[in-house]
Design a protein around this motif. Structure first.
Motif, PDB file in Angstrom:
ATOM      1  N   HIS A   1     -10.603 -28.370  15.462  1.00 26.89           N
ATOM      2  CA  HIS A   1     -10.847 -29.772  15.062  1.00 26.89           C
ATOM      3  C   HIS A   1     -10.827 -29.901  13.530  1.00 26.89           C
ATOM      4  CE1 HIS A   1     -11.456 -31.784  18.825  1.00 26.89           C
ATOM      5  NE2 HIS A   1     -12.510 -31.070  19.185  1.00 26.89           N
TER       6      HIS A   1
ATOM      7  N   GLU B   1     -19.951 -32.769  22.761  1.00 25.98           N
ATOM      8  CA  GLU B   1     -18.587 -32.496  22.293  1.00 25.98           C
ATOM      9  C   GLU B   1     -17.810 -31.598  23.237  1.00 25.98           C
ATOM     10  OE1 GLU B   1     -15.284 -32.213  20.927  1.00 25.98           O
ATOM     11  OE2 GLU B   1     -15.968 -30.197  20.501  1.00 25.98           O
TER      12      GLU B   1
ATOM     13  N   HIS C   1     -12.238 -23.511  19.151  1.00 24.54           N
ATOM     14  CA  HIS C   1     -11.947 -24.925  19.442  1.00 24.54           C
ATOM     15  C   HIS C   1     -12.500 -25.824  18.318  1.00 24.54           C
ATOM     16  CE1 HIS C   1     -11.700 -28.573  22.087  1.00 24.54           C
ATOM     17  NE2 HIS C   1     -12.783 -28.918  21.410  1.00 24.54           N
TER      18      HIS C   1
HETATM   19 ZN   LIG Z   1     -13.432 -30.866  21.016  1.00 29.22          ZN
END
Ligand SMILES: [Zn+2]
Length: 261
Positions: free
Chosen positions: A132, A220, A128
């Motif tokens: 980003h 996050e 993940h």
């Molecule tokens: Zn994220």
């Protein structure tokens, strides 16, 4: 009358000369609006220095033993790699978190590793964060919040307060839902390619959801926690390619952590 006419012509000529020297096309080339890769790298290093003042880091040898088996499997299967990835392990058992800064840097808290049941779940979180980076979300966010001129000024001035502000922006939440969804989709796709079932991410978030009251909600990975139900469903309903078979890491996760962290 003749004098006036000559004066007017003279003014026009000077006007044209002035324009010729000062006129620039209104649309500047794209590079004028983007953070160059070189600047991104320099800024990432300043941010790393700032984070080293704020957190305690495990040595590279620990990162190598604990994270490398997971990260190398992910990175070897990246289709296009925008960055040379650098993983950092923060000694903080209280927070279940991971975040990315820029130029391929990814920071993981030891609390996340200890919370995860297995390395497959950690692979999902790291996929993940790589998402980003590959989707350009991090530079986008800095450009949106600060703008190029501020970033360039920070680079030339090395203003410690500003750099610390930039670190804070990157650590705290700020991605929009679309970016989060796309980073998750990137993770599902990459996980599938390295033979890890995306459902592993759902298991991680289900566990986190059950215990989320013990964690601050500005981290996050749980930034989208009002949406964690969608997120869990998304990972569980991901269409696996035909004949998919999961290949687990040959790591005794709990034993490894006990020994290294
Ligand atoms: Zn994220």
């Amino acid at each position: 009358m003749k004098v006036w006419r000559e004066l007017l012509i003279l003014v026009l000529i000077f006007g044209l000369i002035w324009l010729a020297f000062t006129w620039r096309p209104l649309s500047l080339p794209d590079s004028e609006f983007r953070l160059s890769r070189e600047r991104e790298k320099d800024l990432a290093e300043l941010i790393m220095d700032d984070l080293e003042d704020e957190f305690v880091f495990y040595p590279d040898s620990t990162v190598e033993k604990v994270l490398s088996p997971i990260t190398s499997r992910l990175l070897d299967s990246l289709r296009e790699k925008k960055y040379e990835y650098k993983f950092h392990l923060i000694d903080n058992s209280r927070e279940v978190n991971a975040f990315a800064t820029i130029d391929g840097h990814i920071y993981v808290f030891s609390g996340l590793l200890k919370f995860a049941d297995n390395p497959e779940q950690v692979a999902g979180i790291l996929a993940h964060e790589i998402g980003h980076h590959e989707n350009g979300d991090l530079v986008d966010r800095l450009m949106k919040e600060l703008g190029l001129s501020v970033l360039v000024a920070v680079l030339s001035g090395g203003d410690a307060v500003m750099i610390s502000e930039i670190s804070k922006i990157l650590i705290s939440t700020g991605f929009d839902r679309k970016q989060e969804r796309e980073a998750d989709e990137f993770a599902y796709d990459l996980m599938t390619r390295v033979q890890i079932n995306p459902a592993r991410l759902a298991h991680f978030f289900t566990k986190l959801k059950a215990e989320e009251k013990t964690y601050p909600d500005d981290l996050e990975i749980i930034a989208t926690h009002p949406n964690s139900k969608n997120r869990i469903e998304g990972a569980l309903s991901y269409q696996l390619p035909e004949g998919f078979e999961e290949k687990e890491f040959e790591i005794d996760w709990k034993e490894l952590l006990e020994k290294e962290l």
